[in-house]
Design a protein around this motif. Structure first.
Motif, mmCIF file in Angstrom:
data_model
loop_
_atom_site.group_PDB
_atom_site.id
_atom_site.type_symbol
_atom_site.label_atom_id
_atom_site.label_comp_id
_atom_site.label_asym_id
_atom_site.label_seq_id
_atom_site.Cartn_x
_atom_site.Cartn_y
_atom_site.Cartn_z
ATOM 1 N N THR A 10 0.867 -1.180 0.000
ATOM 2 C CA THR A 10 0.000 0.000 0.000
ATOM 3 C C THR A 10 0.901 1.227 0.000
ATOM 4 O OG1 THR A 10 -1.668 -1.149 1.300
ATOM 5 C CG2 THR A 10 -1.789 1.257 1.266
ATOM 6 N N VAL A 11 0.693 2.113 -0.957
ATOM 7 C CA VAL A 11 1.468 3.358 -0.981
ATOM 8 C C VAL A 11 0.485 4.530 -1.029
ATOM 9 C CG1 VAL A 11 1.750 3.281 -3.510
ATOM 10 C CG2 VAL A 11 3.294 4.689 -2.138
ATOM 11 N N LEU A 12 0.731 5.496 -0.178
ATOM 12 C CA LEU A 12 -0.097 6.704 -0.166
ATOM 13 C C LEU A 12 0.818 7.915 -0.302
ATOM 14 C CD1 LEU A 12 -2.421 5.871 2.880
ATOM 15 C CD2 LEU A 12 -3.003 5.697 0.464
ATOM 16 N N VAL A 13 0.461 8.802 -1.207
ATOM 17 C CA VAL A 13 1.156 10.090 -1.309
ATOM 18 C C VAL A 13 0.151 11.119 -0.813
ATOM 19 C CG1 VAL A 13 2.259 11.771 -2.833
ATOM 20 C CG2 VAL A 13 2.548 9.318 -3.254
ATOM 21 N N ARG A 14 0.516 11.848 0.237
ATOM 22 C CA ARG A 14 -0.484 12.702 0.883
ATOM 23 C C ARG A 14 0.188 13.855 1.621
ATOM 24 N NH1 ARG A 14 -1.914 8.099 5.431
ATOM 25 N NH2 ARG A 14 0.010 8.299 6.607
ATOM 26 N N ASP A 15 -0.621 14.648 2.277
ATOM 27 C CA ASP A 15 -0.170 15.725 3.150
ATOM 28 C C ASP A 15 0.865 16.649 2.505
ATOM 29 O OD1 ASP A 15 0.025 17.248 5.455
ATOM 30 O OD2 ASP A 15 1.566 15.967 6.348
ATOM 31 N N PRO A 16 0.518 17.292 1.373
ATOM 32 C CA PRO A 16 1.458 18.253 0.780
ATOM 33 C C PRO A 16 1.721 19.404 1.743
ATOM 34 C CG PRO A 16 -0.704 18.381 -0.279
ATOM 35 C CD PRO A 16 -0.758 17.222 0.649
ATOM 36 N N ARG A 17 2.985 19.776 1.875
ATOM 37 C CA ARG A 17 3.341 20.883 2.769
ATOM 38 C C ARG A 17 4.312 21.831 2.078
ATOM 39 N NH1 ARG A 17 3.573 18.892 8.941
ATOM 40 N NH2 ARG A 17 1.661 17.658 8.846
ATOM 41 N N THR A 18 4.121 23.097 2.322
ATOM 42 C CA THR A 18 5.044 24.094 1.774
ATOM 43 C C THR A 18 6.223 24.221 2.717
ATOM 44 O OG1 THR A 18 3.179 25.265 0.793
ATOM 45 C CG2 THR A 18 5.254 26.474 0.977
ATOM 46 N N GLN A 19 7.432 24.093 2.157
ATOM 47 C CA GLN A 19 8.667 24.228 2.949
ATOM 48 C C GLN A 19 9.420 25.455 2.449
ATOM 49 O OE1 GLN A 19 8.825 22.170 5.339
ATOM 50 N NE2 GLN A 19 7.521 20.488 4.641
ATOM 51 N N LYS A 20 9.911 26.246 3.386
ATOM 52 C CA LYS A 20 10.691 27.421 2.995
ATOM 53 C C LYS A 20 12.141 27.032 2.800
ATOM 54 C CE LYS A 20 10.093 31.997 4.069
ATOM 55 N NZ LYS A 20 9.429 32.312 2.810
ATOM 56 N N GLU A 21 12.671 27.419 1.648
ATOM 57 C CA GLU A 21 14.065 27.113 1.351
ATOM 58 C C GLU A 21 14.966 28.243 1.827
ATOM 59 O OE1 GLU A 21 15.632 24.461 -2.144
ATOM 60 O OE2 GLU A 21 14.204 25.978 -2.682
ATOM 61 N N ASP A 22 14.557 29.437 1.490
ATOM 62 C CA ASP A 22 15.245 30.637 1.954
ATOM 63 C C ASP A 22 14.223 31.766 1.882
ATOM 64 O OD1 ASP A 22 15.115 31.569 -0.747
ATOM 65 O OD2 ASP A 22 16.991 30.532 -1.204
ATOM 66 N N THR A 23 14.684 32.989 1.970
ATOM 67 C CA THR A 23 13.750 34.119 1.995
ATOM 68 C C THR A 23 12.846 34.154 0.774
ATOM 69 O OG1 THR A 23 15.562 35.284 3.050
ATOM 70 C CG2 THR A 23 13.642 36.598 2.451
ATOM 71 N N TRP A 24 13.387 33.777 -0.390
ATOM 72 C CA TRP A 24 12.645 33.950 -1.641
ATOM 73 C C TRP A 24 12.036 32.673 -2.193
ATOM 74 C CZ3 TRP A 24 11.902 38.863 -2.115
ATOM 75 C CH2 TRP A 24 12.881 39.769 -1.639
ATOM 76 N N HIS A 25 12.542 31.528 -1.768
ATOM 77 C CA HIS A 25 12.120 30.283 -2.425
ATOM 78 C C HIS A 25 11.416 29.335 -1.452
ATOM 79 C CE1 HIS A 25 15.539 31.766 -4.872
ATOM 80 N NE2 HIS A 25 14.726 31.428 -5.855
ATOM 81 N N SER A 26 10.348 28.736 -1.951
ATOM 82 C CA SER A 26 9.638 27.686 -1.215
ATOM 83 C C SER A 26 9.398 26.522 -2.165
ATOM 84 C CB SER A 26 8.287 28.203 -0.711
ATOM 85 O OG SER A 26 8.485 29.254 0.200
ATOM 86 N N TYR A 27 9.075 25.387 -1.619
ATOM 87 C CA TYR A 27 8.713 24.240 -2.452
ATOM 88 C C TYR A 27 7.705 23.405 -1.677
ATOM 89 C CZ TYR A 27 11.889 21.609 0.564
ATOM 90 O OH TYR A 27 12.507 21.034 1.655
ATOM 91 N N ILE A 28 7.061 22.490 -2.375
ATOM 92 C CA ILE A 28 6.100 21.602 -1.720
ATOM 93 C C ILE A 28 6.700 20.203 -1.654
ATOM 94 C CG2 ILE A 28 3.868 20.445 -2.001
ATOM 95 C CD1 ILE A 28 2.767 23.031 -3.062
#
Length: 201
Positions: free
Chosen positions: A12-30
Motif C-alpha cells: 500500500t502506498v499513499l502520497v499525501r499531506d502536501p506541505r510548503t517548505q521554505k528554502e530561503d527568503t525567496w524560495h519555497s517548495y512543496i
C-alpha cells in the motif's frame, strides 16, 4: 498433514499531506509524505513514512529508466509552467499523479529490485547520498540506511486496525545525524522530516 497458508503479498502506498517548505527568503517548495505499508519480502521495513519533493521523483524516474531500459516507465504528472503552490487543485492534481506513478512502479518486479527505489521510499537520503550508497561509496549498506532511518523515526500514522498490533512503532525520536543517514533537522509531524532541498516547487 500440514497446510501452509501463503499470504497474498501487498504494497500500500499513499502520497499525501502536501506541505510548503521554505528554502530561503525567496524560495519555497512543496513536499509530500510517502507512506508505505506492506508484507512484501522485497521491503526491508514493512511500514515507513518519508517526505519527498517533485524534483526527487523526477530523479527517481530517470535513474529507474536508465537501469531498466526495456521497460516503459509510467509518466510523472507533467510539469505545469503555471503550477501555483497556493492553488489546492494544482497541488492535489500533482499529488494524485505522484501516487499513481508509485503505484504502477511498485507492480513491476524488475523495478522493485532497484535499491534506489527502496532508499527513495524508506529513507530521507538525498539523491546524491542514495547514489553513493547504491554504488558502495558509503560505510553503510542499503539495508543499514533503511534500518537506521526507521529506528530514528518510528512514529507512523495509524492506518487501520492492523496497525494497532504494532504499538512499539509509536515512539518517535527527533534527531539529526552526522552520518548522512539521519533525516534533516526540520521536524514535521508523523515523524517525517523535510528533505534537504534547492530550487523548484
Amino acid at each position: 498433514l500440514i497446510f501452509v497458508m501463503r499470504l497474498q503479498e501487498f504494497v500500500t502506498v499513499l502520497v499525501r499531506d502536501p506541505r510548503t517548505q521554505k528554502e530561503d527568503t525567496w524560495h519555497s517548495y512543496i513536499d509530500y509524505e510517502i507512506f508505505i505499508h506492506t508484507n512484501s519480502m522485497c521491503f526491508t521495513r514493512k511500514t515507513s513514512c518519508v517526505r519527498r519533493r517533485f524534483r526527487e521523483f523526477v530523479w527517481l524516474r530517470q535513474r529507474l529508466q536508465s537501469n531498466a531500459v526495456l521497460i516503459q516507465l509510467p509518466e510523472l504528472p507533467s510539469k505545469n509552467p503555471f503550477f501555483n503552490m497556493n492553488n489546492p487543485h494544482h497541488v492535489d492534481h500533482r499529488r494524485q499523479g505522484l501516487q499513481e506513478f508509485l503505484e504502477k512502479i511498485l507492480q513491476d518486479a524488475l523495478l522493485l529490485s532497484d535499491s534506489r527505489l527502496h532508499l527513495f521510499l524508506q529513507t530521507q537520503l538525498s539523491p546524491e547520498d542514495m547514489e553513493a550508497c547504491v554504488s558502495g561509496q558509503t560505510k553503510y549498506s542499503v539495508a543499514d540506511a533503511i534500518h537506521k532511518f526507521a529506528s530514528l523515526n518510528r512514529r507512523f500514522p495509524i492506518e487501520d486496525e492492523e496497525r494497532k498490533k504494532g504499538k512499539n512503532d509509536a515512539e518517535a525520536d527527533s534527531e539529526s545525524s552526522s552520518s548522512g543517514l539521519g533525516p534533516s533537522d526540520d521536524s514535521i509531524s508523523c515523524g517525517c522530516k523535510a528533505s534537504p532541498a534547492s530550487e523548484e516547487s
